[in-house]
Motif scaffolding. Structure first.
Motif, PDB file in Angstrom:
ATOM      1  N   MET A   1       1.366  -1.378   0.275  1.00  0.00           N
ATOM      2  CA  MET A   1       0.192   0.178   0.215  1.00  0.00           C
ATOM      3  C   MET A   1       0.793   1.537   0.474  1.00  0.00           C
ATOM      4  N   THR A   2       0.039   2.017  -0.495  1.00  0.00           N
ATOM      5  CA  THR A   2       1.134   3.932  -0.742  1.00  0.00           C
ATOM      6  C   THR A   2       0.347   4.314  -0.267  1.00  0.00           C
ATOM      7  N   THR A   3       1.157   4.964   0.851  1.00  0.00           N
ATOM      8  CA  THR A   3       0.702   6.119   1.187  1.00  0.00           C
ATOM      9  C   THR A   3       1.253   7.793   0.792  1.00  0.00           C
ATOM     10  N   ASP A   4       0.921   8.919   0.414  1.00  0.00           N
ATOM     11  CA  ASP A   4       1.115   9.766   0.030  1.00  0.00           C
ATOM     12  C   ASP A   4       1.912  10.759   1.253  1.00  0.00           C
ATOM     13  N   ILE A   5       2.798  11.420   1.329  1.00  0.00           N
ATOM     14  CA  ILE A   5       3.251  11.850   1.658  1.00  0.00           C
ATOM     15  C   ILE A   5       2.919  13.667   1.501  1.00  0.00           C
ATOM     16  N   LEU A   6       1.859  14.770   2.357  1.00  0.00           N
ATOM     17  CA  LEU A   6       1.066  15.992   1.551  1.00  0.00           C
ATOM     18  C   LEU A   6       2.052  17.094   2.516  1.00  0.00           C
ATOM     19  N   LEU A   7       2.835  17.975   1.816  1.00  0.00           N
ATOM     20  CA  LEU A   7       2.607  19.774   2.939  1.00  0.00           C
ATOM     21  C   LEU A   7       1.750  19.662   3.230  1.00  0.00           C
ATOM     22  N   PRO A   8       2.084  19.792   5.063  1.00  0.00           N
ATOM     23  CA  PRO A   8       0.707  19.962   5.678  1.00  0.00           C
ATOM     24  C   PRO A   8       0.508  21.302   5.566  1.00  0.00           C
ATOM     25  N   SER A   9      -0.745  22.036   5.814  1.00  0.00           N
ATOM     26  CA  SER A   9      -1.316  23.358   6.400  1.00  0.00           C
ATOM     27  C   SER A   9      -0.466  23.660   7.795  1.00  0.00           C
ATOM     28  N   SER A  10       0.174  24.397   7.782  1.00  0.00           N
ATOM     29  CA  SER A  10       1.084  25.435   9.733  1.00  0.00           C
ATOM     30  C   SER A  10       0.214  26.349   9.561  1.00  0.00           C
ATOM     31  N   GLY A  11      -0.852  26.175   9.203  1.00  0.00           N
ATOM     32  CA  GLY A  11      -2.319  27.592  10.338  1.00  0.00           C
ATOM     33  C   GLY A  11      -1.269  28.709   9.231  1.00  0.00           C
ATOM     34  N   MET A  12      -2.218  29.981   9.916  1.00  0.00           N
ATOM     35  CA  MET A  12      -1.422  31.164   9.646  1.00  0.00           C
ATOM     36  C   MET A  12      -1.731  31.758   8.388  1.00  0.00           C
ATOM     37  N   GLU A  16       1.608  28.116   0.934  1.00  0.00           N
ATOM     38  CA  GLU A  16       2.805  27.638   0.109  1.00  0.00           C
ATOM     39  C   GLU A  16       4.526  27.370   1.053  1.00  0.00           C
ATOM     40  N   ALA A  17       5.377  26.187   0.807  1.00  0.00           N
ATOM     41  CA  ALA A  17       6.749  26.349   1.498  1.00  0.00           C
ATOM     42  C   ALA A  17       7.772  26.059   0.944  1.00  0.00           C
ATOM     43  N   THR A  18       8.983  25.677   1.185  1.00  0.00           N
ATOM     44  CA  THR A  18      10.054  25.615   0.475  1.00  0.00           C
ATOM     45  C   THR A  18      10.462  24.088   1.191  1.00  0.00           C
ATOM     46  N   ILE A  19      10.970  23.661   0.237  1.00  0.00           N
ATOM     47  CA  ILE A  19      11.638  22.381   1.033  1.00  0.00           C
ATOM     48  C   ILE A  19      12.678  22.698   1.519  1.00  0.00           C
ATOM     49  N   VAL A  20      13.500  22.567   2.803  1.00  0.00           N
ATOM     50  CA  VAL A  20      14.800  22.552   2.670  1.00  0.00           C
ATOM     51  C   VAL A  20      15.203  21.671   2.852  1.00  0.00           C
ATOM     52  N   GLY A  21      15.175  21.066   3.384  1.00  0.00           N
ATOM     53  CA  GLY A  21      15.983  19.179   3.096  1.00  0.00           C
ATOM     54  C   GLY A  21      15.061  17.917   3.645  1.00  0.00           C
ATOM     55  N   VAL A  60       9.176  13.601  -4.385  1.00  0.00           N
ATOM     56  CA  VAL A  60       8.208  14.391  -5.274  1.00  0.00           C
ATOM     57  C   VAL A  60       8.731  15.596  -5.036  1.00  0.00           C
ATOM     58  N   ALA A  61       9.277  16.060  -4.109  1.00  0.00           N
ATOM     59  CA  ALA A  61       9.437  17.544  -4.093  1.00  0.00           C
ATOM     60  C   ALA A  61      11.152  17.847  -3.544  1.00  0.00           C
ATOM     61  N   THR A  62      11.959  18.431  -3.811  1.00  0.00           N
ATOM     62  CA  THR A  62      12.877  18.792  -3.690  1.00  0.00           C
ATOM     63  C   THR A  62      13.091  19.714  -2.972  1.00  0.00           C
ATOM     64  N   GLU A  63      15.041  19.744  -2.234  1.00  0.00           N
ATOM     65  CA  GLU A  63      15.557  20.291  -1.950  1.00  0.00           C
ATOM     66  C   GLU A  63      15.517  22.170  -2.433  1.00  0.00           C
ATOM     67  N   GLY A  64      15.018  23.314  -1.944  1.00  0.00           N
ATOM     68  CA  GLY A  64      14.691  24.000  -2.779  1.00  0.00           C
ATOM     69  C   GLY A  64      13.788  24.417  -3.095  1.00  0.00           C
ATOM     70  N   GLN A  65      12.466  23.559  -3.584  1.00  0.00           N
ATOM     71  CA  GLN A  65      11.324  23.700  -4.655  1.00  0.00           C
ATOM     72  C   GLN A  65      10.851  24.252  -3.421  1.00  0.00           C
ATOM     73  N   THR A  66       9.577  24.863  -3.828  1.00  0.00           N
ATOM     74  CA  THR A  66       8.554  25.820  -3.380  1.00  0.00           C
ATOM     75  C   THR A  66       6.892  24.659  -3.611  1.00  0.00           C
TER      76      THR A  66
END
Length: 78
Positions: A1-12, A16-21, A60-66
């Protein structure tokens, strides 16, 4: 079974967010709740936890990608 890793909402109103690493590499074992990457929003650096246990299968999203909140940034195979 595959589970997606989603960029979570941090509220506020952050939309969008940028992948640090990724702290894990493809093929590494991960445990649910373990910190697997860090992302930077306009207001803070946020740690992202694994949503499931298994093997990190893809990055899917690499370092530096927003990316938008709720976008798929990787997958875990259980």
């Amino acid at each position: 079974m595959t589970t997606d890793i989603l960029l979570p909402s941090s509220g506020m109103g952050i939309e969008e967010a940028t992948i640090v690493g990724w702290l894990k590499n493809i093929g590494d074992q991960v445990s649910e709740g373990e910190i697997i990457l860090e992302v930077e929003t306009a207001k803070a650096t946020v740690e992202v936890e694994a949503p499931a246990s298994g093997v990190l299968a893809t990055i899917v999203a690499t370092e530096g990608q927003t990316v938008e909140v709720n976008a798929v940034i990787g997958t875990i195979e259980s």
